[in-house]
Write an enzyme that holds these catalytic residues in place. Structure first.
Site, PDB file in Angstrom:
ATOM      1  N   HIS A  65       0.819  -1.226   0.000  1.00 11.05           N
ATOM      2  CA  HIS A  65       0.000   0.000   0.000  1.00 11.05           C
ATOM      3  C   HIS A  65       0.852   1.276   0.000  1.00 11.05           C
ATOM      4  O   HIS A  65       0.728   2.092  -0.929  1.00 11.05           O
ATOM      5  CB  HIS A  65      -0.976  -0.011   1.174  1.00 11.05           C
ATOM      6  CG  HIS A  65      -1.662   1.303   1.388  1.00 11.05           C
ATOM      7  ND1 HIS A  65      -2.530   1.861   0.465  1.00 11.05           N
ATOM      8  CD2 HIS A  65      -1.583   2.199   2.414  1.00 11.05           C
ATOM      9  CE1 HIS A  65      -2.963   3.032   0.920  1.00 11.05           C
ATOM     10  NE2 HIS A  65      -2.403   3.250   2.094  1.00 11.05           N
ATOM     11  N   HIS A  80       3.925   6.960   5.489  1.00 11.34           N
ATOM     12  CA  HIS A  80       2.734   7.654   5.992  1.00 11.34           C
ATOM     13  C   HIS A  80       1.891   6.863   6.998  1.00 11.34           C
ATOM     14  O   HIS A  80       1.152   7.457   7.782  1.00 11.34           O
ATOM     15  CB  HIS A  80       1.853   8.132   4.819  1.00 11.34           C
ATOM     16  CG  HIS A  80       1.003   7.076   4.190  1.00 11.34           C
ATOM     17  ND1 HIS A  80       1.448   6.267   3.164  1.00 11.34           N
ATOM     18  CD2 HIS A  80      -0.275   6.683   4.435  1.00 11.34           C
ATOM     19  CE1 HIS A  80       0.478   5.450   2.810  1.00 11.34           C
ATOM     20  NE2 HIS A  80      -0.578   5.664   3.564  1.00 11.34           N
ATOM     21  N   GLU A 101       1.089   5.346  12.742  1.00 12.04           N
ATOM     22  CA  GLU A 101      -0.256   4.918  13.127  1.00 12.04           C
ATOM     23  C   GLU A 101      -0.345   3.407  13.323  1.00 12.04           C
ATOM     24  O   GLU A 101      -1.104   2.927  14.170  1.00 12.04           O
ATOM     25  CB  GLU A 101      -1.272   5.355  12.065  1.00 12.04           C
ATOM     26  CG  GLU A 101      -2.713   5.181  12.481  1.00 12.04           C
ATOM     27  CD  GLU A 101      -3.679   5.766  11.454  1.00 12.04           C
ATOM     28  OE1 GLU A 101      -4.891   5.727  11.730  1.00 12.04           O
ATOM     29  OE2 GLU A 101      -3.238   6.228  10.395  1.00 12.04           O
ATOM     30  N   ASP A 102       0.453   2.658  12.541  1.00 10.78           N
ATOM     31  CA  ASP A 102       0.287   1.195  12.522  1.00 10.78           C
ATOM     32  C   ASP A 102       1.401   0.401  13.194  1.00 10.78           C
ATOM     33  O   ASP A 102       1.429  -0.828  13.090  1.00 10.78           O
ATOM     34  CB  ASP A 102       0.152   0.715  11.070  1.00 10.78           C
ATOM     35  CG  ASP A 102      -1.133   1.209  10.414  1.00 10.78           C
ATOM     36  OD1 ASP A 102      -2.019   1.682  11.145  1.00 10.78           O
ATOM     37  OD2 ASP A 102      -1.241   1.140   9.182  1.00 10.78           O
ATOM     38  N   ASP A 145      -3.280   8.213  -0.968  1.00  7.55           N
ATOM     39  CA  ASP A 145      -3.586   7.127  -0.033  1.00  7.55           C
ATOM     40  C   ASP A 145      -5.036   6.679  -0.208  1.00  7.55           C
ATOM     41  O   ASP A 145      -5.331   5.479  -0.317  1.00  7.55           O
ATOM     42  CB  ASP A 145      -3.347   7.644   1.390  1.00  7.55           C
ATOM     43  CG  ASP A 145      -3.939   6.748   2.466  1.00  7.55           C
ATOM     44  OD1 ASP A 145      -3.572   5.572   2.509  1.00  7.55           O
ATOM     45  OD2 ASP A 145      -4.764   7.241   3.266  1.00  7.55           O
ATOM     46  N   ASP A 188     -24.664  18.148 -22.686  1.00  4.44           N
ATOM     47  CA  ASP A 188     -23.206  18.033 -22.804  1.00  4.44           C
ATOM     48  C   ASP A 188     -22.686  16.654 -22.389  1.00  4.44           C
ATOM     49  O   ASP A 188     -21.760  16.529 -21.614  1.00  4.44           O
ATOM     50  CB  ASP A 188     -22.516  19.115 -21.971  1.00  4.44           C
ATOM     51  CG  ASP A 188     -23.033  19.146 -20.533  1.00  4.44           C
ATOM     52  OD1 ASP A 188     -23.876  18.310 -20.191  1.00  4.44           O
ATOM     53  OD2 ASP A 188     -22.575  20.006 -19.773  1.00  4.44           O
TER      54      ASP A 188
END
Length: 334
Positions: free
Chosen positions: A49, A73, A77-78, A139, A260
């Site tokens: 990812h 990134h 957090e992980d 992301d 259109d």
């Protein structure tokens, strides 16, 4: 994604001479190690990812600091790695960017979807550096591209609704139309699959009735302008199913009433030729009242510039024409 650190660096070095191969390899290996025991819903290793996000941003030719941020990134957090660890390993600039992306990821939708505009403003206000928003959008794009890995249908729908209400308009505001359109179309396919299929079938029918329409009209416009000494490049397309549906909803129109469905882009050398081209098209074809927008003299808030007009064009076909310079076009497509 099986992109190596060296291959990633090679892509960056094509547009950033000062990029450091050692820095890219360090971030690549750092992220890969941090995510080594993590997997995505699809079963793929999680590192695929951030690597895909970084790779997409090289296509936008963003600087190596942004690419390194993309690789890192999700690390804070992980995993147990802290923002201080990032600063010690990669410096202040990278740590600030990573911290910015981490904070955006932790924002809650406090305002609810009915006030999505407020949340978009919060996203903008929460970021001191636009590169943070670009990483966040890339992301989200990769998450939507791989959303089939999420088996829970309700969760998929929630993510897509959030994306179409928050992130696609944010991409539009920043002038990144390619991300905006892809987010909209992919999410529309999940949120309203039957409606989308119906529109696509109708578009296929319209196009199959005379599939020479787009190339024929493109050639007609080019011939008219070049006959009047205007160097130009003209392309045509059928609008996306989501943009058609959105316009049908907003204007309470049937698909047959839309003026259109086919859109043509005219690229010329300079601003005077934008207006000259518009005048020539209005002389040769019938303009549809109330359908002209001058975004050159009055650009959109994101800096987008172009002339838009709807016409009864060649073959008595209703079309939208966008006229702009190559610089304006490059801005619009990024």
């Amino acid at each position: 994604m099986n992109l190596t650190a060296s291959q990633l660096f090679k892509k960056i070095s094509k547009y950033e001479i000062s990029a450091s191969e050692d820095a890219i390899k360090k971030a690549y290996n750092f992220s890969k190690k941090a995510h080594s025991n993590q997997f995505r819903g699809s079963g793929e290793q999680y590192f695929t990812h951030p690597l895909a996000v970084a790779n997409y941003l090289t296509q936008m030719k963003l600087d190596s600091s942004t690419i390194i941020t993309a690789l890192l990134h999700d690390v804070v957090e992980d995993s147990e790695i802290t923002i201080h660890n990032i600063r010690d390993e990669f410096g202040t600039e990278i740590s600030k960017l990573v911290d910015g992306v981490t904070k955006l990821s932790k924002l809650d939708l406090k305002f609810g979807f009915a006030q999505a505009e407020n949340f978009r403003k919060l996203l903008l206000a929460s970021s001191d550096d636009i590169r943070v928003l670009l990483v966040k959008l890339a992301d989200r794009l990769h998450n939507i591209r791989t959303i089939d890995g999420i088996k829970n249908e309700k969760k998929r729908s929630k993510i897509c609704f959030e994306t179409i209400e928050i992130f696609a308009p944010l991409a539009e505001r920043l002038g990144i139309n390619a991300i905006q359109r892809e987010l909209e179309d992919r999410c529309f396919a999940i949120l309203k699959p039957e409606t989308r299929d119906s529109i696509l079938k109708r578009l296929k029918l319209i196009y199959s009735q005379d599939e020479s329409n787009i190339p024929y009209i493109t050639k007609e416009i080019e011939t008219l302008l070049k006959k009047n000494n205007i160097k130009c490049y003209v392309t045509g397309r059928i609008k996306s199913s989501y943009s058609i549906w959105k316009k049908m909803q907003y204007k309470n129109l049937s698909m047959d009433q839309l003026s259109d469905i086919m859109a043509f882009r005219v690229i010329v050398d300079d601003v005077p030729n934008c207006y000259k081209s518009l005048g020539l098209l209005h002389q040769d074809y019938t303009a549809i009242m109330g359908r002209f927008k001058d975004y050159i003299s009055a650009p959109k808030r994101n800096g987008y510039q172009s002339l838009h007009s709807s016409l009864i064009g060649p073959k008595k076909t209703r079309i939208e024409v966008q006229i702009r310079t190559s610089i304006m076009n490059e801005f619009a497509l990024n």
